[in-house]
Design a protein around this motif. Structure first.
Motif, PDB file in Angstrom:
ATOM      1  N   ILE A   1       9.818  12.864  -8.770  1.00 60.05           N
ATOM      2  CA  ILE A   1      10.421  12.418  -7.516  1.00 60.05           C
ATOM      3  C   ILE A   1      11.045  11.037  -7.711  1.00 60.05           C
ATOM      4  N   SER A   2      12.019  10.710  -6.859  1.00 60.22           N
ATOM      5  CA  SER A   2      12.616   9.374  -6.809  1.00 60.22           C
ATOM      6  C   SER A   2      12.595   8.901  -5.367  1.00 60.22           C
ATOM      7  N   PHE A   3      12.271   7.609  -5.164  1.00 64.04           N
ATOM      8  CA  PHE A   3      12.226   7.041  -3.823  1.00 64.04           C
ATOM      9  C   PHE A   3      12.291   5.522  -3.934  1.00 64.04           C
ATOM     10  N   ALA A   4      12.468   4.864  -2.793  1.00 56.96           N
ATOM     11  CA  ALA A   4      12.526   3.398  -2.751  1.00 56.96           C
ATOM     12  C   ALA A   4      11.626   2.909  -1.624  1.00 56.96           C
ATOM     13  N   ILE A   5      10.913   1.780  -1.892  1.00 59.82           N
ATOM     14  CA  ILE A   5       9.986   1.202  -0.905  1.00 59.82           C
ATOM     15  C   ILE A   5      10.246  -0.292  -0.803  1.00 59.82           C
ATOM     16  N   ASN A   6      10.172  -0.837   0.411  1.00 62.93           N
ATOM     17  CA  ASN A   6      10.366  -2.269   0.621  1.00 62.93           C
ATOM     18  C   ASN A   6       9.436  -3.059  -0.292  1.00 62.93           C
ATOM     19  N   ALA A   7      10.007  -3.968  -1.058  1.00 62.64           N
ATOM     20  CA  ALA A   7       9.264  -4.670  -2.105  1.00 62.64           C
ATOM     21  C   ALA A   7       8.191  -5.587  -1.539  1.00 62.64           C
ATOM     22  N   LYS A   8       8.539  -6.394  -0.540  1.00 65.64           N
ATOM     23  CA  LYS A   8       7.575  -7.365  -0.010  1.00 65.64           C
ATOM     24  C   LYS A   8       6.376  -6.664   0.615  1.00 65.64           C
ATOM     25  N   THR A   9       6.625  -5.622   1.390  1.00 65.84           N
ATOM     26  CA  THR A   9       5.531  -4.889   2.017  1.00 65.84           C
ATOM     27  C   THR A   9       4.593  -4.307   0.970  1.00 65.84           C
ATOM     28  N   LEU A  10       5.164  -3.682  -0.046  1.00 70.95           N
ATOM     29  CA  LEU A  10       4.340  -3.038  -1.063  1.00 70.95           C
ATOM     30  C   LEU A  10       3.568  -4.065  -1.887  1.00 70.95           C
ATOM     31  N   GLN A  11       4.230  -5.143  -2.305  1.00 64.33           N
ATOM     32  CA  GLN A  11       3.541  -6.160  -3.094  1.00 64.33           C
ATOM     33  C   GLN A  11       2.400  -6.800  -2.313  1.00 64.33           C
ATOM     34  N   ASP A  12       2.646  -7.166  -1.071  1.00 63.00           N
ATOM     35  CA  ASP A  12       1.612  -7.806  -0.260  1.00 63.00           C
ATOM     36  C   ASP A  12       0.429  -6.877  -0.036  1.00 63.00           C
ATOM     37  N   ALA A  13       0.687  -5.589   0.077  1.00 61.30           N
ATOM     38  CA  ALA A  13      -0.400  -4.634   0.309  1.00 61.30           C
ATOM     39  C   ALA A  13      -1.218  -4.386  -0.953  1.00 61.30           C
ATOM     40  N   ILE A  14      -0.540  -4.203  -2.089  1.00 60.29           N
ATOM     41  CA  ILE A  14      -1.233  -3.851  -3.332  1.00 60.29           C
ATOM     42  C   ILE A  14      -2.063  -5.009  -3.868  1.00 60.29           C
ATOM     43  N   LYS A  15      -1.572  -6.248  -3.729  1.00 61.24           N
ATOM     44  CA  LYS A  15      -2.278  -7.382  -4.332  1.00 61.24           C
ATOM     45  C   LYS A  15      -3.623  -7.650  -3.674  1.00 61.24           C
ATOM     46  N   GLU A  16      -3.840  -7.128  -2.469  1.00 61.94           N
ATOM     47  CA  GLU A  16      -5.105  -7.341  -1.779  1.00 61.94           C
ATOM     48  C   GLU A  16      -6.159  -6.294  -2.124  1.00 61.94           C
ATOM     49  N   ILE A  17      -5.808  -5.305  -2.944  1.00 57.19           N
ATOM     50  CA  ILE A  17      -6.733  -4.228  -3.289  1.00 57.19           C
ATOM     51  C   ILE A  17      -7.427  -4.554  -4.606  1.00 57.19           C
ATOM     52  N   PRO A  18      -8.764  -4.522  -4.652  1.00 56.91           N
ATOM     53  CA  PRO A  18      -9.457  -4.717  -5.938  1.00 56.91           C
ATOM     54  C   PRO A  18      -9.061  -3.626  -6.927  1.00 56.91           C
ATOM     55  N   GLU A  19      -9.287  -3.897  -8.212  1.00 52.11           N
ATOM     56  CA  GLU A  19      -8.875  -2.939  -9.243  1.00 52.11           C
ATOM     57  C   GLU A  19      -9.573  -1.604  -9.047  1.00 52.11           C
ATOM     58  N   GLN A  20      -8.765  -0.550  -8.930  1.00 51.31           N
ATOM     59  CA  GLN A  20      -9.266   0.809  -8.721  1.00 51.31           C
ATOM     60  C   GLN A  20      -8.091   1.774  -8.794  1.00 51.31           C
ATOM     61  N   PRO A  21      -8.346   3.065  -8.961  1.00 57.48           N
ATOM     62  CA  PRO A  21      -7.247   4.039  -8.913  1.00 57.48           C
ATOM     63  C   PRO A  21      -6.720   4.190  -7.485  1.00 57.48           C
ATOM     64  N   LEU A  22      -5.410   4.209  -7.364  1.00 57.50           N
ATOM     65  CA  LEU A  22      -4.773   4.448  -6.060  1.00 57.50           C
ATOM     66  C   LEU A  22      -4.255   5.878  -6.031  1.00 57.50           C
ATOM     67  N   GLU A  23      -4.552   6.589  -4.970  1.00 59.23           N
ATOM     68  CA  GLU A  23      -4.061   7.952  -4.798  1.00 59.23           C
ATOM     69  C   GLU A  23      -2.897   7.891  -3.805  1.00 59.23           C
ATOM     70  N   VAL A  24      -1.726   8.311  -4.239  1.00 55.57           N
ATOM     71  CA  VAL A  24      -0.518   8.184  -3.427  1.00 55.57           C
ATOM     72  C   VAL A  24       0.011   9.574  -3.079  1.00 55.57           C
ATOM     73  N   PHE A  25       0.227   9.808  -1.794  1.00 57.74           N
ATOM     74  CA  PHE A  25       0.784  11.076  -1.312  1.00 57.74           C
ATOM     75  C   PHE A  25       2.152  10.793  -0.691  1.00 57.74           C
ATOM     76  N   ILE A  26       3.138  11.615  -1.021  1.00 54.58           N
ATOM     77  CA  ILE A  26       4.484  11.448  -0.477  1.00 54.58           C
ATOM     78  C   ILE A  26       4.932  12.757   0.148  1.00 54.58           C
ATOM     79  N   ASN A  27       5.292  12.707   1.416  1.00 58.60           N
ATOM     80  CA  ASN A  27       5.865  13.862   2.100  1.00 58.60           C
ATOM     81  C   ASN A  27       7.325  13.971   1.666  1.00 58.60           C
ATOM     82  N   THR A  28       7.663  14.967   0.916  1.00 56.80           N
ATOM     83  CA  THR A  28       9.007  15.085   0.350  1.00 56.80           C
ATOM     84  C   THR A  28      10.073  15.382   1.403  1.00 56.80           C
TER      85      THR A  28
END
Length: 374
Positions: free
Chosen positions: A66-93
């Motif tokens: 798949i290919s997609f684009a996500i707002n950079a600031k929103t994604l960076q601010d959200a991910i940096k607050e998560i402790p190290e762990q696997p992230l499970e990502v679901f995308i409605n195509t």
């Protein structure tokens, strides 16, 4: 579709390329990271219209390309607050709704169609290839950024120049009052040319190389350049025009040579510069055999400082003045236990070189003296 990615790995790569995104873009899609997933490979792109950064990482699991684009600031601010762990990502195509599931919760946000993201077209019909060790290029860019100018009237000086000669490349920058030069071998490269890299992409490239190792593949074209390291790629335009003849201002010999411990003079400078005039930050060097005396003063507030550093000196007793903060910055960007400060007299440029040059590397700093009253 669903994929799994380590949070720390994703955050590191996003932070690496996210620096390129401008605060204000004429195209909203440029505020985003572009993601291209193929198999277990995730390719991420960020750009500011001129410079494009690219990185890749391996996913733990993935069930669809798949290919997609996500707002950079929103994604960076959200991910940096998560402790190290696997992230499970679901995308409605169908509507590109993204759900990021982590240990104690989830994020939900909307992605954009990646086909709207502008594609950079690179013309590789004419190019020059060379290879530079990542740690050497990182250090050379650091020296160059210290010496580069910030002058809208002279864009060629607001840059780091790659002066390619047969079997060697000189990475140089100067603002007219000081200069930094690093000469590196390029075995097997017989082409010549002068390629001028603006300080913004030069700074971005240096930040990417901070934790990189191995060889950086460099490709220069008439109007652009591409740098490929183990984890990142950067493509950017070059500055048009001719770089000044910097070689003409470098002294070929100097009768007065000060050999001094680099950390000792750096520490002394940090102390005495506290008492210098803020507008000029001038430090005087009074040197004679065995002793280097550093003095500063601020006449407006009636304060001064003086400190002596042991040195080995060849030449006649001399006094010379330099811009103190510039001298300090140049010394901090040399990797050597001892340095040599070489001068002709107190009115002409002085050079600073490591007492022992590294193998396959030659470093030279140049600084113009300041005028002072007795």
């Amino acid at each position: 579709m669903r994929f799994v990615v380590p949070s720390a790995l994703l955050a590191t790569h996003l932070n690496g390329i996210g620096r390129v995104i401008a605060q204000k873009n004429n195209m909203p899609i440029r505020d985003c990271f572009k993601f291209d997933i193929s198999g277990l490979q995730m390719h991420i792109t960020a750009s500011d219209n001129d410079t494009t950064l690219h990185t890749s990482l391996e996913l733990v699991e993935c069930d669809q390309d798949i290919s997609f684009a996500i707002n950079a600031k929103t994604l960076q601010d959200a991910i940096k607050e998560i402790p190290e762990q696997p992230l499970e990502v679901f995308i409605n195509t169908e509507n590109l709704e993204v759900t990021i599931v982590y240990q104690n919760g989830q994020y939900r946000l909307m992605a954009q169609d990646a086909t709207e993201y502008p594609v950079l077209v690179v013309d590789d019909s004419e190019y020059v290839d060379l290879q530079i060790e990542a740690n050497q290029l990182y250090a050379a860019l650091g020296r160059g950024l210290v010496a580069a100018a910030n002058d809208v009237l002279r864009p060629q000086l607001n840059a780091v120049c790659f002066d390619l000669r047969e079997e060697a490349v000189s990475i140089v920058a100067s603002n007219g009052s000081h200069l930094a030069l690093t000469k590196l071998p390029t075995p097997g490269v017989s082409q010549t040319g002068c390629f001028i890299l603006n300080t913004r992409p030069a700074g971005l490239l240096r930040s990417l190389l901070a934790k990189e190792s191995g060889v950086v593949q460099v490709r220069f074209r008439p109007r652009g350049a591409t740098f490929n390291s183990a984890n990142y790629s950067m493509t950017c335009p070059l500055v048009e025009g001719h770089y000044p003849n910097y070689r003409a201002i470098i002294p070929t010999s100097a009768p007065n040579v000060i050999t001094v411990n680099r950390l000792a003079i750096i520490s002394a400078l940090r102390r005495v510069l506290v008492f210098s005039t803020p507008a000029t930050v001038v430090v005087r060097l009074c040197v004679e055999q065995g002793s280097l005396k550093l003095t500063t003063q601020d006449m407006d507030y009636n304060k001064s400082a003086e400190e002596s550093v042991l040195c080995d000196y060849q030449g006649m007793p001399m006094r010379i003045a330099f811009k103190g903060n510039t001298l300090l910055e140049l010394l901090q960007n040399i990797e050597s236990e001892e340095v040599k400060i070489q001068t002709i007299d107190n009115s002409r440029a002085g050079t600073i070189v490591p007492e022992e040059q590294k193998e396959d590397e030659q470093v030279l700093m140049l600084i113009m003296p300041s005028v002072f009253n007795d």
